[in-house]
Design a protein around this motif. Structure first.
Motif, short mmCIF file in Angstrom:
data_model
loop_
_atom_site.label_atom_id
_atom_site.label_comp_id
_atom_site.label_asym_id
_atom_site.label_seq_id
_atom_site.Cartn_x
_atom_site.Cartn_y
_atom_site.Cartn_z
N ALA A 1 12.14 -0.05 -6.40
CA ALA A 1 11.02 -0.16 -7.33
C ALA A 1 9.82 -0.74 -6.60
N SER A 2 8.64 -0.35 -7.07
CA SER A 2 7.42 -0.86 -6.46
C SER A 2 6.39 -1.14 -7.55
N GLY A 3 5.46 -2.04 -7.22
CA GLY A 3 4.39 -2.37 -8.14
C GLY A 3 3.12 -2.67 -7.37
N TYR A 4 1.99 -2.49 -8.02
CA TYR A 4 0.72 -2.81 -7.38
C TYR A 4 -0.29 -3.23 -8.44
N LEU A 5 -1.29 -3.99 -8.00
CA LEU A 5 -2.40 -4.40 -8.85
C LEU A 5 -3.63 -4.56 -7.96
N ALA A 6 -4.75 -3.98 -8.41
CA ALA A 6 -6.00 -4.06 -7.66
C ALA A 6 -7.06 -4.78 -8.49
N THR A 7 -8.04 -5.35 -7.81
CA THR A 7 -9.13 -6.04 -8.52
C THR A 7 -9.97 -5.08 -9.34
N THR A 8 -9.81 -3.79 -9.15
CA THR A 8 -10.49 -2.79 -9.98
C THR A 8 -9.82 -2.65 -11.34
N GLY A 9 -8.63 -3.26 -11.50
CA GLY A 9 -7.87 -3.13 -12.74
C GLY A 9 -6.81 -2.06 -12.68
N HIS A 10 -6.74 -1.32 -11.59
CA HIS A 10 -5.69 -0.31 -11.45
C HIS A 10 -4.36 -1.01 -11.18
N THR A 11 -3.36 -0.61 -11.91
CA THR A 11 -2.04 -1.20 -11.77
C THR A 11 -0.98 -0.15 -12.04
N GLY A 12 0.17 -0.34 -11.45
CA GLY A 12 1.22 0.63 -11.67
C GLY A 12 2.56 0.14 -11.17
N LEU A 13 3.58 0.84 -11.61
CA LEU A 13 4.94 0.55 -11.16
C LEU A 13 5.73 1.85 -11.13
N ARG A 14 6.76 1.86 -10.31
CA ARG A 14 7.66 3.01 -10.19
C ARG A 14 9.05 2.48 -9.88
N ALA A 15 10.05 3.20 -10.34
CA ALA A 15 11.43 2.86 -10.00
C ALA A 15 12.25 4.14 -10.02
N THR B 1 10.29 1.09 0.89
CA THR B 1 9.84 0.88 -0.49
C THR B 1 8.54 0.08 -0.53
N GLU B 2 8.41 -0.90 0.35
CA GLU B 2 7.16 -1.67 0.45
C GLU B 2 6.00 -0.73 0.82
N LEU B 3 6.23 0.15 1.78
CA LEU B 3 5.19 1.07 2.21
C LEU B 3 4.86 2.10 1.12
N ARG B 4 5.86 2.52 0.37
CA ARG B 4 5.60 3.44 -0.74
C ARG B 4 4.74 2.76 -1.80
N ALA B 5 4.93 1.46 -2.02
CA ALA B 5 4.08 0.73 -2.97
C ALA B 5 2.63 0.76 -2.49
N VAL B 6 2.43 0.59 -1.18
CA VAL B 6 1.08 0.65 -0.61
C VAL B 6 0.50 2.04 -0.83
N TYR B 7 1.30 3.07 -0.59
CA TYR B 7 0.80 4.43 -0.77
C TYR B 7 0.34 4.68 -2.20
N TRP B 8 1.17 4.32 -3.19
CA TRP B 8 0.82 4.60 -4.59
C TRP B 8 -0.41 3.80 -5.00
N GLY B 9 -0.48 2.55 -4.58
CA GLY B 9 -1.65 1.75 -4.93
C GLY B 9 -2.92 2.25 -4.26
N LEU B 10 -2.84 2.51 -2.95
CA LEU B 10 -4.04 2.98 -2.23
C LEU B 10 -4.50 4.34 -2.74
N SER B 11 -3.58 5.25 -2.98
CA SER B 11 -4.01 6.58 -3.42
C SER B 11 -4.69 6.51 -4.78
N THR B 12 -4.24 5.62 -5.65
CA THR B 12 -4.87 5.46 -6.96
C THR B 12 -6.27 4.86 -6.81
N VAL B 13 -6.37 3.77 -6.06
CA VAL B 13 -7.66 3.07 -5.90
C VAL B 13 -8.67 3.95 -5.15
N LEU B 14 -8.24 4.60 -4.08
CA LEU B 14 -9.16 5.41 -3.29
C LEU B 14 -9.65 6.64 -4.05
#
Length: 193
Positions: free
Chosen positions: A29-43, A60-73
Motif C-alpha cells: 500500500a502507498s499514500g501521498y499528500l502534497a501542499t497543493t491538496g492532492h492526496t491519494g492511496l492505493r493498495a 512500494t515506496e518508489l511507486r508511492a512517489v510515482y503516483w504522487g508526482l504524476s498527480t501533482v505534475l
C-alpha cells in the motif's frame, strides 16, 4: 483512490509532496499528500514477479512517489516539486535516476505490463531524469512531520481497507479529513519555524 482537498494557500515554490508505503508479505500500500491538496492511496496484493521479497518495500515506496508526482505534475506542470521520502534506499534510486542512472531495485521486472503499459518504476525513472525542478529529500520517519505522518497513515489506511477492517465506503470521508488536518498542521509548523 485520489482526492483533492484545499491546499496550503500562499506558499512559495516548491510544492512539497510527502509519500510513504506499507508492506506485508503479500500486500502493498502507498499514500501521498502534497501542499497543493492532492492526496491519494492505493493498495493491492503484491504480485510476486515484480521484485524479490527483499526489494518489495523500496519498490512500494518508489511507486508511492510515482503516483504522487504524476498527480501533482499533471495538475501543476512546470512547477518545482520537492518530494520527501523516509526510505533511504528509495531516495538513492531517485537521485541516481536524476543523474541518468537506470538500475532498478533487485529483481524488479521491467517488461511491459498488460496492454503494453510501461512499469511504474520505469515511468518514475524517466520523470526523475527528464523533469526539471524536482528535488528529492529524506524525511525522518515517525518524527512528527505532518505531511510524512499523513502519507504513512494513508498507506496504513489502504492496507486496513484491503484487509476489510475499514469499509471502502469510509474512504471518501476519511481521506479528506486526514489530509485537511495534516495540511493545517503543516501550515502551523511553518509559522513556528
Amino acid at each position: 483512490m485520489n482526492h483533492k482537498v484545499p491546499g496550503v494557500p500562499g506558499l512559495p515554490d516548491p510544492i512539497v509532496l510527502a509519500t510513504d508505503a506499507s508492506v506485508t508479505p503479500d500486500l502493498a500500500a502507498s499514500g501521498y499528500l502534497a501542499t497543493t491538496g492532492h492526496t491519494g492511496l492505493r493498495a493491492h496484493a503484491y504480485p510476486p514477479y515484480l521484485a524479490r521479497p527483499s526489494a518489495r518495500v523500496v519498490v512500494t515506496e518508489l511507486r508511492a512517489v510515482y503516483w504522487g508526482l504524476s498527480t501533482v505534475l499533471s495538475a501543476h506542470p512546470g512547477r518545482p516539486v520537492e518530494t520527501r521520502v523516509d526510505n533511504l534506499q528509495a531516495l538513492t534510486f531517485l537521485r541516481r535516476w536524476q543523474q541518468g542512472g537506470s538500475q532498478m531495485p533487485d529483481g524488479y521486472d521491467t517488461h511491459l505490463r498488460s496492454r503494453g503499459a510501461q512499469p511504474s518504476l520505469v515511468k518514475l525513472q524517466m520523470l526523475a531524469e527528464y523533469t526539471p525542478h524536482l528535488t528529492f529529500l529524506h524525511e525522518k520517519a515517525h518524527a512528527g512531520h505532518p505531511l510524512n505522518e499523513a502519507a504513512d497513515s494513508l498507506s496504513k489506511l489502504a492496507l486496513r481497507c484491503l484487509r476489510g477492517s475499514v469499509p471502502h465506503t469510509e474512504l471518501p470521508r476519511l481521506i479528506p479529513l486526514w489530509a485537511k488536518g495534516a495540511l493545517r498542521d503543516y501550515r502551523r509548523s511553518l509559522t513556528t519555524e
